[in-house]
Structure formats: C-alpha cells, structure tokens
Design a protein around this motif. Sequence first.
Motif, short mmCIF file in Angstrom:
data_model
loop_
_atom_site.label_atom_id
_atom_site.label_comp_id
_atom_site.label_asym_id
_atom_site.label_seq_id
_atom_site.Cartn_x
_atom_site.Cartn_y
_atom_site.Cartn_z
N VAL A 1 1.56 -1.37 -9.45
CA VAL A 1 2.47 -1.42 -10.59
C VAL A 1 3.68 -2.28 -10.25
CG1 VAL A 1 1.81 0.83 -11.49
CG2 VAL A 1 3.67 0.68 -9.87
N GLY A 2 4.33 -2.74 -11.29
CA GLY A 2 5.56 -3.49 -11.10
C GLY A 2 5.32 -4.92 -10.63
N ARG A 3 6.31 -5.44 -9.94
CA ARG A 3 6.25 -6.84 -9.49
C ARG A 3 5.16 -7.07 -8.45
NH1 ARG A 3 12.38 -8.19 -8.12
NH2 ARG A 3 11.26 -9.61 -6.76
N VAL A 4 4.82 -6.03 -7.70
CA VAL A 4 3.80 -6.21 -6.67
C VAL A 4 2.41 -6.38 -7.27
CG1 VAL A 4 5.10 -5.00 -4.91
CG2 VAL A 4 3.47 -3.76 -6.27
N SER A 5 2.23 -5.97 -8.53
CA SER A 5 0.90 -6.15 -9.13
C SER A 5 0.57 -7.64 -9.26
CB SER A 5 0.84 -5.47 -10.49
OG SER A 5 1.69 -6.09 -11.41
N ARG B 1 0.80 -1.22 0.00
CA ARG B 1 0.00 0.00 0.00
C ARG B 1 0.84 1.28 0.00
NH1 ARG B 1 -1.11 -2.11 5.41
NH2 ARG B 1 -0.23 -0.64 6.90
N GLN B 2 2.16 1.17 -0.09
CA GLN B 2 3.00 2.35 -0.22
C GLN B 2 2.77 3.01 -1.57
OE1 GLN B 2 6.96 0.85 0.26
NE2 GLN B 2 6.88 0.93 2.49
N ALA B 3 2.95 4.31 -1.61
CA ALA B 3 2.67 5.08 -2.84
C ALA B 3 3.56 4.66 -4.00
CB ALA B 3 2.83 6.57 -2.57
N LYS B 4 4.76 4.16 -3.73
CA LYS B 4 5.63 3.78 -4.84
C LYS B 4 5.13 2.54 -5.56
CE LYS B 4 9.09 1.09 -2.32
NZ LYS B 4 10.50 0.99 -2.03
N HIS B 5 4.31 1.73 -4.92
CA HIS B 5 3.73 0.54 -5.55
C HIS B 5 2.26 0.75 -5.93
CE1 HIS B 5 7.28 -1.63 -4.43
NE2 HIS B 5 7.08 -1.40 -3.15
#
Length: 155
Positions: A99-103, A80-84
């Motif tokens: 976005v990214g791998r966390v998606s 839930r951090q803004a960078k993800h």
Amino acid sequence: MSEDLRALEQWVEPLLARLASAQRVRLARRVGMQLRRAEQRRIAAQRNPDGSAYAPRRKPAPARQKAGRIKRAAMFAKLRQAKHFRVRAGAQQVSVGFVGRVSRIATIHQEGRSDSVSRGGPRIRYEQRRLLGFSNDSLALVHEAIMSHLTAGNP
C-alpha cells in the motif's frame, strides 16, 4: 497453478457457506496473515515464487565506486514491513499486497519496468523480481489454515 486455485475454490466454497459472516472474516484474516508471513520470509530469502533466486543488483559503474567496502542492505527490507505490506480481509475475499508509495516500487520490480532513479535522473530498467505470487507452498498453507480453522470447532 490456476487449475489448483480453482480446485481449492471448489473444495472450500461449500465449507465456507456453512460459516457465519464474522467467522469467514476471521478465517480470511488468519489466512491472509499466514500468507503475508510466508511472503515476507520468501522476500527476505530473495526468492521468486517458483523458487529461483532474484536477479542480483546492478553493479555500480567503476568511476562511481567508493573506496573501501560498502555494505548494502538486503533488498526490500522496508517493503516487507507490516506497515507497507497489508492484509485486507472480508467475508468474501482476502488480499495481501503493498500500500501507499511503496506499491509503485513493488510494481516496478514485480513487472520489470523502467523508472528514474531520482527526480530528473536517468531512467533504469529494473530486473523482474516477483515480490508477490502464489506457489504450491502458498496453496498448501491456505489448505492447512482452512482445515485447522474448521477442525478447531470454530463453525
């Protein structure tokens, strides 16, 4: 819920048509940021969009438990951090998502899929935990954000 979204769309379409493109982008970004904050709070509270609690974590097998108390971090703390957890806004739309791998991780939990715990490790079926969703609170938040933008003299 989809009927509510259609009603919101029909209500807001003529209002947004009067705005310039830059103003629509600004409004979309504001709505997206507010939605993201609301979703972050809901994920931190470990609640589904309908208000029900997330399925609890799986308990480790007794042979694998370590001696003493193990403090587990809150689920999805880094997700839930803004960078993800990003907001993408344009003149025609706004989207809030991972976005990214966390998606990939978010999709597995969102849909209740199975995945391997580690490379070459056993496959585990994860319980469904709705990370993203549109609730009545979200609908009210969007309505309020649009009204405050339009009444603030922005058009």
